[in-house]
Write a protein that holds these residues in place. Structure first.
Motif, mmCIF file in Angstrom:
data_model
loop_
_atom_site.group_PDB
_atom_site.id
_atom_site.type_symbol
_atom_site.label_atom_id
_atom_site.label_comp_id
_atom_site.label_asym_id
_atom_site.label_seq_id
_atom_site.Cartn_x
_atom_site.Cartn_y
_atom_site.Cartn_z
ATOM 1 N N VAL A 48 7.254 2.788 6.904
ATOM 2 C CA VAL A 48 6.166 1.837 7.170
ATOM 3 C C VAL A 48 5.946 0.953 5.935
ATOM 4 C CG1 VAL A 48 4.956 3.323 8.802
ATOM 5 C CG2 VAL A 48 4.414 3.471 6.375
ATOM 6 N N LEU A 49 5.249 -0.172 6.153
ATOM 7 C CA LEU A 49 4.898 -1.066 5.053
ATOM 8 C C LEU A 49 3.490 -0.732 4.574
ATOM 9 C CD1 LEU A 49 6.239 -4.450 6.426
ATOM 10 C CD2 LEU A 49 7.176 -3.115 4.538
ATOM 11 N N VAL A 50 3.300 -0.748 3.240
ATOM 12 C CA VAL A 50 1.999 -0.387 2.695
ATOM 13 C C VAL A 50 1.073 -1.609 2.722
ATOM 14 C CG1 VAL A 50 0.791 0.556 0.709
ATOM 15 C CG2 VAL A 50 3.126 1.276 1.202
ATOM 16 N N LEU A 51 -0.142 -1.381 3.208
ATOM 17 C CA LEU A 51 -1.135 -2.453 3.284
ATOM 18 C C LEU A 51 -2.248 -2.156 2.277
ATOM 19 C CD1 LEU A 51 -2.034 -5.003 4.873
ATOM 20 C CD2 LEU A 51 -3.317 -3.472 6.353
ATOM 21 N N ASP A 52 -2.283 -2.941 1.185
ATOM 22 C CA ASP A 52 -3.323 -2.770 0.161
ATOM 23 C C ASP A 52 -4.619 -3.425 0.618
ATOM 24 O OD1 ASP A 52 -2.557 -1.240 -1.899
ATOM 25 O OD2 ASP A 52 -1.534 -2.843 -3.015
ATOM 26 N N GLU A 53 -5.669 -3.307 -0.238
ATOM 27 C CA GLU A 53 -6.932 -3.979 0.079
ATOM 28 C C GLU A 53 -6.731 -5.493 0.079
ATOM 29 O OE1 GLU A 53 -7.456 -1.553 -2.920
ATOM 30 O OE2 GLU A 53 -7.181 -0.240 -1.178
ATOM 31 N N ASP A 54 -5.860 -5.961 -0.876
ATOM 32 C CA ASP A 54 -5.638 -7.406 -0.965
ATOM 33 C C ASP A 54 -4.375 -7.832 -0.222
ATOM 34 O OD1 ASP A 54 -4.292 -5.863 -2.689
ATOM 35 O OD2 ASP A 54 -4.247 -7.321 -4.325
ATOM 36 N N LEU A 136 4.203 -2.047 11.622
ATOM 37 C CA LEU A 136 4.689 -1.401 10.408
ATOM 38 C C LEU A 136 3.611 -1.272 9.344
ATOM 39 C CD1 LEU A 136 8.233 -2.954 10.022
ATOM 40 C CD2 LEU A 136 7.653 -0.613 10.608
ATOM 41 N N LEU A 137 2.678 -2.212 9.300
ATOM 42 C CA LEU A 137 1.674 -2.196 8.235
ATOM 43 C C LEU A 137 0.697 -1.046 8.438
ATOM 44 C CD1 LEU A 137 1.097 -6.005 7.862
ATOM 45 C CD2 LEU A 137 1.884 -4.439 6.072
ATOM 46 N N VAL A 138 0.564 -0.214 7.383
ATOM 47 C CA VAL A 138 -0.320 0.940 7.437
ATOM 48 C C VAL A 138 -1.190 0.914 6.187
ATOM 49 C CG1 VAL A 138 -0.418 3.452 7.326
ATOM 50 C CG2 VAL A 138 1.249 2.351 8.807
ATOM 51 N N PRO A 139 -2.530 1.083 6.323
ATOM 52 C CA PRO A 139 -3.399 1.063 5.142
ATOM 53 C C PRO A 139 -2.976 2.112 4.116
ATOM 54 C CG PRO A 139 -4.697 1.112 7.152
ATOM 55 C CD PRO A 139 -3.277 1.227 7.562
ATOM 56 N N VAL A 140 -3.081 1.784 2.854
ATOM 57 C CA VAL A 140 -2.589 2.631 1.766
ATOM 58 C C VAL A 140 -3.283 3.986 1.756
ATOM 59 C CG1 VAL A 140 -4.210 1.719 0.060
ATOM 60 C CG2 VAL A 140 -2.007 2.631 -0.700
ATOM 61 N N ASP A 145 -0.463 10.867 0.303
ATOM 62 C CA ASP A 145 0.384 12.052 0.087
ATOM 63 C C ASP A 145 1.779 11.645 -0.362
ATOM 64 O OD1 ASP A 145 -1.595 13.697 0.745
ATOM 65 O OD2 ASP A 145 -0.701 14.464 2.611
ATOM 66 N N ARG A 146 2.329 10.691 0.394
ATOM 67 C CA ARG A 146 3.706 10.278 0.119
ATOM 68 C C ARG A 146 3.800 9.567 -1.228
ATOM 69 N NH1 ARG A 146 8.779 11.801 1.113
ATOM 70 N NH2 ARG A 146 10.223 10.087 0.801
ATOM 71 N N LEU A 147 2.820 8.681 -1.514
ATOM 72 C CA LEU A 147 2.866 7.926 -2.775
ATOM 73 C C LEU A 147 2.771 8.877 -3.963
ATOM 74 C CD1 LEU A 147 0.638 4.926 -1.701
ATOM 75 C CD2 LEU A 147 3.096 4.903 -2.201
ATOM 76 N N GLU A 157 9.340 4.140 -13.976
ATOM 77 C CA GLU A 157 7.897 3.884 -13.977
ATOM 78 C C GLU A 157 7.518 3.086 -12.737
ATOM 79 O OE1 GLU A 157 5.070 4.297 -16.267
ATOM 80 O OE2 GLU A 157 6.392 6.040 -16.491
ATOM 81 N N PRO A 158 6.572 3.545 -11.966
ATOM 82 C CA PRO A 158 6.151 2.738 -10.821
ATOM 83 C C PRO A 158 5.404 1.498 -11.289
ATOM 84 C CG PRO A 158 4.723 4.632 -11.068
ATOM 85 C CD PRO A 158 5.791 4.764 -12.103
ATOM 86 N N PRO A 159 5.399 0.448 -10.502
ATOM 87 C CA PRO A 159 4.699 -0.769 -10.917
ATOM 88 C C PRO A 159 3.209 -0.488 -11.111
ATOM 89 C CG PRO A 159 5.316 -0.865 -8.604
ATOM 90 C CD PRO A 159 5.997 0.319 -9.174
ATOM 91 N N ALA A 160 2.628 -1.052 -12.161
ATOM 92 C CA ALA A 160 1.198 -0.866 -12.442
ATOM 93 C C ALA A 160 0.376 -1.526 -11.349
ATOM 94 C CB ALA A 160 0.863 -1.452 -13.789
ATOM 95 N N ARG A 161 -0.697 -0.844 -10.938
ATOM 96 C CA ARG A 161 -1.507 -1.393 -9.854
ATOM 97 C C ARG A 161 -2.971 -1.390 -10.288
ATOM 98 N NH1 ARG A 161 1.397 -2.816 -6.187
ATOM 99 N NH2 ARG A 161 3.341 -1.754 -5.706
ATOM 100 N N ALA A 162 -3.726 -2.305 -9.679
ATOM 101 C CA ALA A 162 -5.138 -2.453 -10.031
ATOM 102 C C ALA A 162 -5.901 -1.159 -9.798
ATOM 103 C CB ALA A 162 -5.748 -3.586 -9.226
ATOM 104 N N GLN A 163 -5.642 -0.479 -8.622
ATOM 105 C CA GLN A 163 -6.446 0.708 -8.306
ATOM 106 C C GLN A 163 -6.074 1.914 -9.159
ATOM 107 O OE1 GLN A 163 -4.296 -0.703 -6.179
ATOM 108 N NE2 GLN A 163 -3.312 0.770 -4.834
ATOM 109 N N ASP A 164 -4.909 1.872 -9.850
ATOM 110 C CA ASP A 164 -4.519 2.987 -10.720
ATOM 111 C C ASP A 164 -5.344 3.015 -11.987
ATOM 112 O OD1 ASP A 164 -2.746 3.658 -8.891
ATOM 113 O OD2 ASP A 164 -0.962 2.970 -9.972
ATOM 114 N N ALA A 165 -5.781 1.825 -12.431
ATOM 115 C CA ALA A 165 -6.464 1.716 -13.717
ATOM 116 C C ALA A 165 -7.882 2.327 -13.676
ATOM 117 C CB ALA A 165 -6.572 0.247 -14.123
#
Lengths: 165, 346
Positions: A48-54, A136-140, A145-147, A157-165
């Motif tokens: 599936v495709l990940v759907l972020d807040e933005d 395909l789009l599924v909310p993150v 679990d999978r992430l 290194e996974p790409p840095a994301r806003a919600q990780d900070a």
């Protein structure tokens, strides 16, 4: 072999004891239609495709489409005025072709395509087995679990994301 | 007139045994075989058809009846047809002498429970019938005109002949103790707790192992060893003809269990309870209690057959022959000798 071992009977009795323990012990079977299987993050189900807040994460680089062994993924890129200037105009996965290898997930630089836990894929005709973006789009939130599992098992290194900070 | 009435009673008993003992017994054994196999393998087993999957054997039989009956072009059609009939007939015939209970008094006449449990050659009849059973399997193997079937049939004949000796000799020792081959009398002698297994423990062990071989059950199911012989003697059988072999196998298991119960474990004897409840010999209540006692004992043995099948791996062919000829045969001879010596001293 000693006499007792040659006699064979004590060993049979021991074996019977083990099988009897199994006989009365707990069972592994999941009674499927009534009882559902809930796998952990290790499970490679429907991609599936990940759907972020933005919005969607996918930048339509086409790597997944390139790496896909059975050529199940079709991506057509488009441009926007946003900071992330590319997005997929069309993103289709043909579930009749998909072999659930997870290479698309592995190759994705944006962590935008992941394998979900969805294991119930029933299609009534061939057309409906070709999943477009809307399916395909599924909310993150549903893919945590999978992430998490991927971060624990990733080599880079996974790409840095806003919600990780 | 007397003869006709006797004949009719015998016929009625045979029908009752066939439809109330053998058929439900065999289908029940099939159901429990699958269920116990599943439980031992940490599965659940058939539980969809009917409550607890109890109708599964019926569904299986319906499926078998509606399947196409294939006879290979190169097969000998007459014998291919005859072989499963021989198998099932002989299995059913064994049940004729098995005593399911003592007797019920009807119109002042004792009616024995069992088709003909008072035959004075009871045990010999059972031995004769079980050795006839090998014809069914060997014929099936030969008539199929298939190398795997033939090998399976040959193995079964060699195996049965080898183990019949040990089985016969273990019964010889038993006959020395009982002094009669009449099954009803043997059971009557075992009143109270005087079960023959206490006098003949080694004989029972030999009989048990030999009956596993005689019924072609694991660990001695060489005639149908799947990894090497496809399906063995029933490779070329389909539909209800295969079903007959299947039914015969479970019928044999029940017959062997019934024989072990009758010969070594007191048959239908109910210790203590009749005296405690004050039941009259020949009353219906006591007869029911005896039949229940017999059924429970047989069920325990059938369970043991199934339990062993899912525990012990199959023997290799040379191991099977070595066990039969070099271990069980001398052991049963020694058993006869020891029994004779003990009887001489007493």
């Amino acid at each position: 072999m000693t006499f007792w071992e040659k006699l064979y009977l004590p060993e049979i009795a021991r074996g019977l004891g083990i099988t009897f323990k199994m006989l009365i012990g707990p069972k592994m079977t999941i009674q499927y239609p009534e009882e559902k299987y809930h796998p952990g993050g290790y499970y490679r189900g429907r991609p599936v495709l990940v759907l972020d807040e933005d919005g969607e994460r996918c930048v339509a680089c086409g790597l997944c489409s390139r790496v896909c062994p059975p050529l199940a993924i079709e991506v057509r890129a488009g441009e926007t005025d946003r900071e992330k200037e590319r997005y997929p105009v069309k993103f289709e996965i043909n579930m009749l072709r998909c072999i659930f290898c997870g290479l698309c997930e592995e190759v994705c630089p944006e962590e935008a395509i992941v394998m979900s836990k969805d294991l119930e894929m029933v299609f009534e005709n061939r057309e409906s087995a070709i999943l477009g973006k809307e399916k395909l789009l599924v909310p993150v939130a549903q893919l945590q679990d999978r992430l998490e599992y991927l971060r624990m098992h990733q080599y880079y290194e996974p790409p840095a994301r806003a919600q990780d900070a | 007139m007397e003869l006709l009435v006797d004949f009719l009673i015998g016929f009625l008993k045979a029908l009752i045994v066939l439809f109330l003992v053998i058929l439900p017994g065999a289908s029940g054994a099939v159901y429990f075989e699958r269920r116990i196999a599943a439980w031992i393998q940490m599965r659940i087993g058939p539980n969809r058809v009917g409550p607890y999957g109890l109708l599964q054997p019926i569904a299986d039989v319906i499926k078998l009846i509606f399947k196409e009956d294939i006879i290979p072009a190169a097969a000998d059609k007459r014998f291919h047809f005859l072989a499963p009939l021989i198998s099932i007939t002989i299995t059913v015939a064994v049940f004729a002498v098995i005593p399911f209970g003592h007797y019920v008094v009807i119109n002042g006449e004792p009616v024995y429970l069992g088709v003909a449990p008072n035959v004075h050659v009871g045990i010999l009849y059972v031995l004769a019938m079980t050795s006839m059973g090998v014809y069914g399997l060997t014929l099936a193997g030969w008539a199929s005109n298939n190398k795997y079937s033939l090998l399976g049939g040959l193995r079964s004949s060699a195996q049965m002949i080898s183990y019949e000796l040990a089985m016969g000799l273990s019964i010889v020792a038993l006959l020395m103790v009982t002094g009669t081959p009449n099954l009803m009398e043997i059971v009557e002698q075992q009143a109270g707790w005087r079960w023959n297994v206490l006098y003949q423990p080694l004989g029972f062990l030999i009989f048990l192992v030999a009956s596993f071989a005689e019924t072609n059950r694991t660990p001695f199911d060489l005639p149908e060893a799947e990894p090497e012989l496809v399906g063995g003697y029933h490779t070329e059988y389909t539909g209800m003809k295969f079903g007959m072999f299947f039914l015969a196998e479970y019928g044999n298991v029940i017959a062997a269990s019934a024989m072990m119960t009758a010969l070594f474990f007191g048959g239908w004897q109910v210790p203590f309870l009749p005296e405690l409840l004050g039941l009259q010999e020949g009353s219906v209540a006591l007869a029911l209690l005896q039949v229940a006692s017999f059924t429970i004992k047989v069920a325990i043995f059938v369970f043991f057959f199934i339990w062993v099948r899912w525990t012990v791996p199959r023997f290799r062919y040379d191991q099977l022959m070595r066990l039969g000829w070099k271990v069980l045969f001398p052991l049963s001879l020694a058993n006869v000798l020891i029994t004779g010596l003990v009887m001489l001293i007493n």
